[in-house]
Enzyme design. Structure first.
Site, PDB file in Angstrom:
ATOM      1  N   ASP A  83      45.516  41.829  34.234  1.00  0.00           N
ATOM      2  CA  ASP A  83      44.361  42.663  34.572  1.00  0.00           C
ATOM      3  C   ASP A  83      43.523  42.947  33.338  1.00  0.00           C
ATOM      4  OD1 ASP A  83      42.620  44.377  35.856  1.00  0.00           O
ATOM      5  OD2 ASP A  83      44.030  46.032  35.989  1.00  0.00           O
ATOM      6  N   HIS A 113      49.026  46.842  34.766  1.00  0.00           N
ATOM      7  CA  HIS A 113      49.311  48.231  34.384  1.00  0.00           C
ATOM      8  C   HIS A 113      50.802  48.476  34.132  1.00  0.00           C
ATOM      9  CE1 HIS A 113      45.333  50.046  36.146  1.00  0.00           C
ATOM     10  NE2 HIS A 113      45.174  48.788  35.774  1.00  0.00           N
ATOM     11  N   GLU A 138      35.886  49.588  33.077  1.00  0.00           N
ATOM     12  CA  GLU A 138      36.234  49.426  34.492  1.00  0.00           C
ATOM     13  C   GLU A 138      37.439  50.271  34.860  1.00  0.00           C
ATOM     14  OE1 GLU A 138      38.197  47.803  38.068  1.00  0.00           O
ATOM     15  OE2 GLU A 138      39.009  47.948  36.036  1.00  0.00           O
ATOM     16  N   GLU A 158      39.248  39.682  39.286  1.00  0.00           N
ATOM     17  CA  GLU A 158      40.343  40.655  39.361  1.00  0.00           C
ATOM     18  C   GLU A 158      41.617  39.944  39.833  1.00  0.00           C
ATOM     19  OE1 GLU A 158      40.860  43.690  38.590  1.00  0.00           O
ATOM     20  OE2 GLU A 158      38.906  44.654  38.344  1.00  0.00           O
ATOM     21  N   HIS A 202      36.103  42.436  33.413  1.00  0.00           N
ATOM     22  CA  HIS A 202      35.974  43.595  32.527  1.00  0.00           C
ATOM     23  C   HIS A 202      36.734  43.373  31.227  1.00  0.00           C
ATOM     24  CE1 HIS A 202      39.987  45.273  33.660  1.00  0.00           C
ATOM     25  NE2 HIS A 202      39.676  44.983  34.905  1.00  0.00           N
ATOM     26  N   ASP A 204      37.945  45.829  29.145  1.00  0.00           N
ATOM     27  CA  ASP A 204      38.905  46.868  28.791  1.00  0.00           C
ATOM     28  C   ASP A 204      40.250  46.636  29.475  1.00  0.00           C
ATOM     29  OD1 ASP A 204      37.459  47.462  31.225  1.00  0.00           O
ATOM     30  OD2 ASP A 204      38.402  49.430  31.238  1.00  0.00           O
TER      31      ASP A 204
END
Length: 385
Positions: free
Chosen positions: A107, A357, A140, A166, A74, A76
């Site tokens: 990520d 994150h 995502e 991932e 992904h 984003d």
């Protein structure tokens, strides 16, 4: 000849520099497209699929043949949060002590970069073993809606296997099954009145409390246990209502998060929640409504699938430490791609680690480089079968 390590880092660094925080994925697509444009004379097919202005999915297909391997990542990332808490600029890749820091390093721009580099190496060496399709998605982190769009438009149809890059705890874990997600929002509408005359109003909070009280035992009835993923879980996570202390509240909202397992398709849970709301609305004065935000199905899987076994074999040849096939509690684009036409295994493994994150998100540089070789060898052996 394979891409040198400095160029690999340059590609990852460029991806990190693009601020695709839940938006602006078109700039990521622009950059990836520019990397593959020089190979169009080798039959490379590039498709841009716009989700919204400034938000483009990108599909790159190389090679040929009836059998097709999917790669996916992904575009984003989540917000950097308070940038002052970072040790370095979150959108400027910084290498220190063998780690590359930046938002998306784990990520999953490192995984996306590794897939891109693996495909470019195959093209440079005129050694594309079969038809390989790279699916680069938007959104995502906020609902997998790019993957849903690509699946709906048929780009996942006909896959024989799909690898999603991932973060896999520094390439030590292969995710082959995962929980699904249901986010629900229930709104209760009442009638405002002065608190000294509550008989003239309808208390929206009271009615919503009835829902909150009854939904807990309702969800507890979904008590089957998946041997890998465990039980369905339910959390009431947001409760909002009322406007001032001396008024009967005219509106209240509750939000809940459910993590489903393959034993309970999302529709079964929807039916139970919808029935509870309908039953409560049979009571005088009750006006409840429910909606769902980007629900995702649980992703079933088989740890003995040939793709998983192949990846375990290749991992043993490239990495020093062990790898294990695991179930995951979080959803991913795999929850959407599984609806593509055909019967194919989905595996999730990438160079990212467990700093996703977080402040000072990073990826181990050596693991990133080795992941490129891993994806290339998996592709070669996938088509050799």
């Amino acid at each position: 000849m394979n891409m040198d390590k400095d160029k690999q880092i340059a590609i990852l660094s460029k991806l990190i520099s693009i601020k695709s925080v839940n938006d602006n994925e078109a700039e990521v697509a622009d950059y990836i497209e520019s990397l593959f444009k020089p190979y169009e004379d080798q039959g490379v097919q590039i498709d841009r699929v716009q989700y919204a202005p400034g938000r483009d999915n990108l599909v790159v297909t190389i090679g040929s043949g009836d059998k097709m391997l999917g790669f996916s990542g992904h575009e984003d990332v989540v917000s950097e949060g308070d940038a002052s808490q970072w040790s370095s600029d979150p959108f400027k890749a910084t290498i220190k002590d063998g780690k590359l820091y930046g938002r998306g390093a784990a990520d999953m721009k490192s995984g996306l970069a590794a897939l891109i580099i693996a495909m470019i190496d195959m093209l440079d060496n005129h050694n594309v073993p079969g038809k390989i399709r790279l699916l680069c998605t938007v959104g995502e982190e906020t609902g997998e809606y790019g993957a849903a769009q690509l699946t709906k438009e048929g780009y996942a149809d006909g896959l024989a296997g799909l690898i999603i890059a991932e973060p896999g705890n520094s390439m030590t874990e292969i995710g082959y099954t995962s929980k699904g997600v249901i986010d629900y929002i229930v709104t209760s509408i009442g009638k405002q009145a002065h608190s000294s005359q509550p008989q003239n109003g309808i208390n929206a909070i009271d009615h919503l409390v009835d829902f909150a009280t009854q939904v807990k035992p309702l969800m507890a009835k979904f008590d089957k246990v998946n041997p890998i993923l465990g039980k369905l879980t339910h959390v009431q996570s947001v409760f909002q209502g009322g406007s001032q202390i001396n008024s009967v509240p005219a509106k209240a909202i509750i939000k809940g998060n459910i993590r489903t397992i393959p034993e309970y398709p999302n529709q079964v849970v929807f039916d139970a929640l919808n029935k509870l709301v309908a039953d409560l609305n049979q009571k005088p004065g009750y006006d409840l409504s429910i909606r769902y935000s980007f629900p995702e199905e649980a992703m079933p899987g088989d740890k003995d699938a040939p793709l998983i076994k192949l990846m375990e074999k290749v991992h043993d040849e490239i990495f020093d430490g062990p790898v294990k096939a695991i179930g995951q509690s979080g959803a991913s684009d795999g929850s959407e791609f599984l609806h593509g036409k055909g019967d194919f295994a989905i595996a999730e493994i990438g160079p990212g680690n467990n700093t996703q994150h977080q402040t000072d998100e990073n990826v181990e540089v050596d693991v990133f480089h080795k992941s490129v070789e891993f994806y290339k060898q998996v592709a070669q052996e996938f088509f050799a079968d």
